[in-house]
Write an enzyme that holds these catalytic residues in place. Structure first.
Site, PDB file in Angstrom:
ATOM      1  N   ASP A 159      -2.057  -9.053 -12.919  1.00 37.96           N
ATOM      2  CA  ASP A 159      -3.149  -8.078 -12.817  1.00 37.96           C
ATOM      3  C   ASP A 159      -2.625  -6.682 -12.500  1.00 37.96           C
ATOM      4  OD1 ASP A 159      -5.760  -7.271 -12.995  1.00 37.96           O
ATOM      5  OD2 ASP A 159      -6.304  -7.870 -10.955  1.00 37.96           O
ATOM      6  N   GLY A 203     -12.806  -8.694  -3.080  1.00 36.20           N
ATOM      7  CA  GLY A 203     -13.180  -8.300  -1.733  1.00 36.20           C
ATOM      8  C   GLY A 203     -13.147  -6.810  -1.502  1.00 36.20           C
ATOM      9  N   VAL A 238     -11.802  -3.596   0.853  1.00 32.00           N
ATOM     10  CA  VAL A 238     -10.612  -3.232   1.607  1.00 32.00           C
ATOM     11  C   VAL A 238     -10.974  -2.167   2.632  1.00 32.00           C
ATOM     12  CG1 VAL A 238      -8.230  -2.465   1.487  1.00 32.00           C
ATOM     13  CG2 VAL A 238      -9.218  -3.704  -0.430  1.00 32.00           C
ATOM     14  N   GLY A 290     -12.237  -4.533  -4.625  1.00 29.52           N
ATOM     15  CA  GLY A 290     -11.647  -5.211  -5.770  1.00 29.52           C
ATOM     16  C   GLY A 290     -12.520  -6.385  -6.129  1.00 29.52           C
ATOM     17  N   GLY A 335     -11.698   0.683  -0.359  1.00 29.34           N
ATOM     18  CA  GLY A 335     -11.578   0.212  -1.727  1.00 29.34           C
ATOM     19  C   GLY A 335     -12.349  -1.073  -1.936  1.00 29.34           C
ATOM     20  N   LYS A 388      -7.975  -6.583   3.678  1.00 25.84           N
ATOM     21  CA  LYS A 388      -8.799  -7.019   2.543  1.00 25.84           C
ATOM     22  C   LYS A 388      -9.602  -8.234   2.968  1.00 25.84           C
ATOM     23  CE  LYS A 388      -7.364  -9.062  -1.448  1.00 25.84           C
ATOM     24  NZ  LYS A 388      -6.651  -9.066  -2.723  1.00 25.84           N
TER      25      LYS A 388
END
Ligand code: NAG
Ligand code: NAG
Ligand code: NAG
Length: 980
Positions: free
Chosen positions: A805, A685, A687, A682, A680, A703
């Protein structure tokens, strides 16, 4: 005549019938195999199974030569995924059936019980769920039954005991309960019985003593209690006797060795067994592995190992042998000289008294582990220890050994771990230790070692930790010691009489996390190179004669949590940059500092985090004491501090020394942060998925922060702070963090989380194929999970926490599809200083952030409620708030609102409606039920709409959201339950 006619006629009928049967039967086999294939999800794995060849020629299928009926289906390790078709029960000539090591799910069909010719059934290493079908007892010829390594529940059916030919049963690694049925004792042909690792409970039935042919009895980790019935010790053919990790009581018969002369594995560790070890074990000449540690065995160890020529492992630790007044407890070592295969001898915490015999040196080159920690051994270490050239771990810590450490230790060139701490060794540290270039861990602390530290310790360039504290070492710190760049965990030289200055080479310890030089006679000024130790989280220089200013370079040691510079002669003003550090403990007292200092320290308990056994924290006291004094120049910051043994930081950090995570470990865990492990990305950063091999191959998500991005540092700190004080079933658990430098010397920060195998809610809504979309109950459950997490953050945390968030990609799903809210990179603690200061920061994600954040108002819990409302609507409609259809005037909120109350099905995700329709057909939903489901949908959407209104004051309270959703879920459950 008549009778002949009748005879002929009946023959004709019989032959007609049989030919029909045999025709229809090869057709049955064919159909059954096709059905089998049709339930495999990755059918391509069986591509050879097609009409171009006869099914008897298909891969994995064998037929009888004459009748051409299927007799064997063997599909081991073929990566098959899917459900096992019940039609397999029609393969009536099947004798051998193996699906070992595939990924079959669902239940084991009870139709397998029709296979009356079946001899061998192997379904181990799959993902079968449900219970073991009782009518497997119909397979009356069954000899071997393998169901291990699945997810089976319920009990072992008593009916299995009808299978009189059974000689092998393995159901290990499942979730079976209900004890071992005593009736199994009727299966007199039993040879191998393996139920390892099931929460079975109960005791070992006495009837199992009827299994005269038994060779393997594996019932470790089964929650068994009571005593081992005497009948078991009559099973004279036993080779494997493995009952480790239960709660068994009682003692072993003294004739054990004569009764079970064939034993190869005797594994009874982690029970509550008492009494002496039977000396007759000396006759078990085939024994390879004896593990009896962690019991309450007592008395003198009277085993003669001379006949045990194959012994590989002797683990007897944590028992109370040698409580008598005898002092020759270790004499049995003399009998090990023929044990040329012995690799590991572990006798820690056994209360043994006496000396270590010279004959220890007679063990073979194969010998790798000698663990005698925590006994009452005294005298010298015999120099013959140098013969054990295969040794990788030497642990003699916590005894009463004295004399010098023999220099022959330098011959043990394979040593990786050496623990000699807490003894009474005197004399110098042998120079020869410098030969041990593979050493990872060397602990010689708490002895009476004297003289200087040999500079050639610097040759141990694989050291991760070095403990020389609490001795009487003198002289200077050799600069070579500070050039061991592998040191990552600890360098502890405290409580000695070291003098001279701190060499500037200290700056080369870039990976080190703890440095303790306290209570020596070190002097001079602090080298500014100390600031290069950017991985340090613990630094103590207290109780020396350091003088001069604190170098400003120390401002780069941002990760320091504990800093003790007290009791020196440091002067000048206390550096302002210290205020920016987030300390758990700082002590600058008893120096010659001048001036006022104001320090603000963050909230949070320093000690309650980390998993594993850490000492209990004291209640949280936050005391920021500001003392200004020009005369006494005493400065004290007292802050939440943990109870420590003897008040020595060196002791408390010993417990934590294996828990920190380094850049190197993360690099390894993620295969060098490889693309293949990227799961992933974000704002702050990437993941990665990682496997921590030092932590039982635990799977984690790592992360890695993009530190060049604005706000990344702040996000890291916010997240670390949040993680300390919060804990909830629906919040993603952070395991640890890493604040260090990478191999290029750049700042590196990462957070390590629990791994969530089912990915994010965003994936489930938008990325997966439509067949694997979430159904209504799942979606409702997920919404309740997320709302509960918010309720916890807003109403049960002090100070309250705002997530800031919330969005589908921050909601992660575990194995059971329970939702966990993650990504605390933007959290705010309400009512704390940091909240007011940061109103101009990055604020949430477009589409999910409430309108008021756009006009620079404060982050509030009602902002989270807004994001939740949008998230709910997205879950129900599968439309993102940023979807193209939402242009001026139309928003996701409006879109949903317009459909209320009567047209909600117009906006609901089609996939959800399809599910409901399929359900309706399958379960004959009445119109009334359909109406009720629609009402639930409308109520749910209404919650989303009420949460996402523009006016923050009119949004729903999250507690009410939880309550209403729960009510909807209960209603839905009733509707679905009734129809199934
Ligand atoms: C079944 O057997 C008959 C007669 O031997 C044969 O003609 C037919 O092709 C077979 N069917 C299958 C599916 O093998
Ligand atoms: C299990 O099957 C997979 C292929 O699906 C294979 O890669 C793996 O090596 C097998 N495991 C064992 C222990 O044979
Ligand atoms: C069973 O399913 C789990 C996920 O639920 C997966 O991690 C595991 O590898 C599967 N086991 C096998 C043998 O395929």
């Amino acid at each position: 005549m008549n009778s002949i006619m009748a005879f002929l006629f009946s023959c004709l009928v019989v032959s007609l019938i049989t030919s029909t049967i045999s025709f229809s039967s090869n057709e049955t086999d064919y159909q059954a195999l096709l059905k089998f294939k049709s339930m495999i999800r990755n059918e391509e794995a069986l591509s050879s199974w097609n009409a171009s060849s006869h099914f008897c020629d298909w891969i994995g299928v064998s037929c009888g030569k004459s009748h051409r009926r299927v007799t064997a289906v063997v599909l081991k390790s073929r990566g098959l995924q899917g459900v096992l078709s019940p039609y397999v029960g029609n393969l009536s000539f099947l004798r051998l059936f193996s699906l070992w090591n595939n990924t079959f799910q669902g239940t084991i069909p009870h139709q397998l019980g029709h296979l009356s010719r079946l001899r061998f059934l192997q379904l181990s290493h799959n993902n079968f769920t449900g219970v073991i079908p009782t009518n497997l007892s119909g397979c009356s010829k069954l000899e071997k039954l393998g169901l291990g390594d699945n997810k089976l529940v319920g009990s072992i059916p008593e009916e299995i005991s009808f299978l009189s030919k059974l000689n092998f049963i393995s159901v290990s690694y499942n979730e079976l309960t209900g004890g071992i049925p005593p009736a199994l004792g009727n299966i007199t042909s039993m040879e191998v019985f393996d139920v390892t690792n099931n929460p079975l409970g109960g005791s070992i039935p006495d009837t199992l003593g009827h299994w005269k042919s038994l060779t393997q009895f594996d019932s470790g980790i089964c929650n068994l209690s009571g005593t081992i019935p005497p009948s078991i010790f009559n099973l004279s053919l036993l080779t494997d006797f493995s009952l480790a990790e239960n709660q068994l009581t009682g003692s072993l018969p003294s004739a054990l060795g004569e009764m079970l002369p064939n034993l190869v594995f005797l594994q009874l560790r982690n029970n509550k067994l008492t009494g002496p070890l039977p000396p007759s074990i000396s006759n078990c000449s085939k024994l390879v592995d004896i593990q009896l540690s962690y019991n309450n065995f007592s008395g003198k160890l009277n085993i003669n190992f001379e006949k045990l020529k194959n012994i590989y492992r002797i683990h007897l630790g944590d028992n109370t042998f040698g409580v008598g007044r005898e002092s020759d407890d270790m004499q049995f070592i003399n009998t090990l000289k023929n044990c040329s295969r012995l690799v590991s001898l572990d006798l820690h915490n056994c209360k043994f008294q006496g000396v270590l015999p010279t004959s220890i040196g007679n063990l073979s080159d194969q010998f790798r582990r000698l663990v005698l920690r925590g006994n009452h051994l005294y005298g010298n270490i015999p120099s013959s220890i140098g013969n054990l050239v295969g040794l990788t771990q030497l642990d003699l810590a916590d005894n009463h050994f004295n004399g010098e450490i023999p220099s022959t230790i330098g011959k043990l060139y394979k040593l990786q771990e050496t623990y000699l701490f807490e003894n009474q060794f005197s004399g110098p540290i042998p120079d020869a230790i410098g030969n041990l270039s593979l050493l990872n861990r060397l602990a010689l602390d708490s002895n009476r070692l004297e003289w200087h530290i040999p500079s050639n310790l610097g040759n141990c360039h694989n050291l991760l930790e070095l403990w020389l504290n609490d001795n009487t070492l003198s002289g200077t710190i050799p600069k070579e010691l500070l050039q061991i760049s592998s040191l990552t965990i600890m360098l502890n030289l405290s409580q000695n009489s070291l003098s001279g200055s701190l060499p500037t080479e200290v700056g080369e310890l870039k990976m080190l996390t703890s440095l303790d030089l306290s209570n020596n006679n070190l002097s001079g000024s602090l080298p500014s190179s100390l600031g290069s130790c950017t991985s340090l989280s613990f630094l103590s220089l207290k109780g020396n004669f350091f003088m001069g200013m604190v170098p400003s370079s120390l401002s780069s040691m941002k990760g320091v949590k504990t800093l003790d510079l007290s009791h020196n002669k440091l002067s000048g003003s206390v550096p302002q940059f210290l205020e920016r550090f987030s300390f758990e403990y700082v002590n600058l007292s008893f120096n010659d500092f001048e001036g006022f200092v104001v320090a603000w320290l963050n909230l949070g308990c320093p000690c309650a985090r980390r998993h594993g056994k850490i000492k209990k924290p004291l209640p949280l006291f936050v005391t920021v004491i500001i003392i200004a004094s020009t005369l006494l120049s005493i400065l004290f910051f007292t802050y939440a501090w943990c109870k420590k043994r003897k008040g020595q930081p060196s002791q408390s950090s010993r417990d934590e020394r294996f828990m920190r995570i380094s850049y190197g470990q993360l690099l390894k865990a993620t295969d060098g942060f490889s693309e293949a492990n990227l799961i992933g990305e974000g704002g702050f950063g990437f993941v990665y998925k990682g496997i921590l091999d030092h932590d039982h191959n635990r799977i984690v998500a790592v992360k890695v922060l993009h530190l060049q991005n604005r706000g990344a540092h702040k996000s890291f700190i916010a997240e670390c702070d949040a993680w300390r004080s919060i804990r909830h079933r629906n919040l993603l658990k952070i395991i640890t963090s890493c604040s260090s430098v990478d191999f290029q010397g750049k700042d590196f920060k990462a957070l390590v989380y629990e791994f969530m195998p089912n990915g994010s809610l965003n994936d489930w809504l938008h990325s997966r194929e439509s067949t694997s979309r979430l159904n209504l109950l799942q979606r409702t459950n997920i919404l309740i999970d997320v709302a509960s997490a918010l309720d916890y953050l807003h109403n049960q945390c002090l100070p309250p926490i705002v997530h800031c968030d919330l969005k589908p990609s921050n909601i992660l799903l575990d194995d059971d599809m329970v939702a966990h809210v993650g990504d605390f990179g933007l959290v705010r603690f309400l009512g704390t200083k940091s909240n007011q200061n940061n109103t101009s920061d990055i604020r949430g994600t477009i589409g999910y952030a409430p309108p008021e954040y756009g006009v620079a108002s404060e982050m509030t819990s009602s902002g989270d409620v807004y994001s939740f409302g949008i998230l709910l609507l997205e879950v129900m409609t599968r439309k993102r708030p940023t979807d193209n259809i939402f242009t001026e005037g139309l928003s996701l909120h409006k879109f949903a609102q317009m459909a209320l109350p009567n047209h909600v099905t117009d906006v609901i995700d089609d996939n959800l409606l399809n599910f409901l329709q399929e359900d309706a057909i399958a379960t004959q939903h009445t119109i009334a039920k359909a109406k009720k489901i629609e009402e639930c949908l409308a109520l749910t959407v209404k919650i989303g709409v009420s949460c996402s209104v523009d006016s923050s004051r009119h949004r729903m309270n999250i507690q009410n959201v939880v309550r209403e959703l729960q009510h909807i879920l209960d209603t839905l459950r009733k509707i679905f339950e009734v129809s199934y």
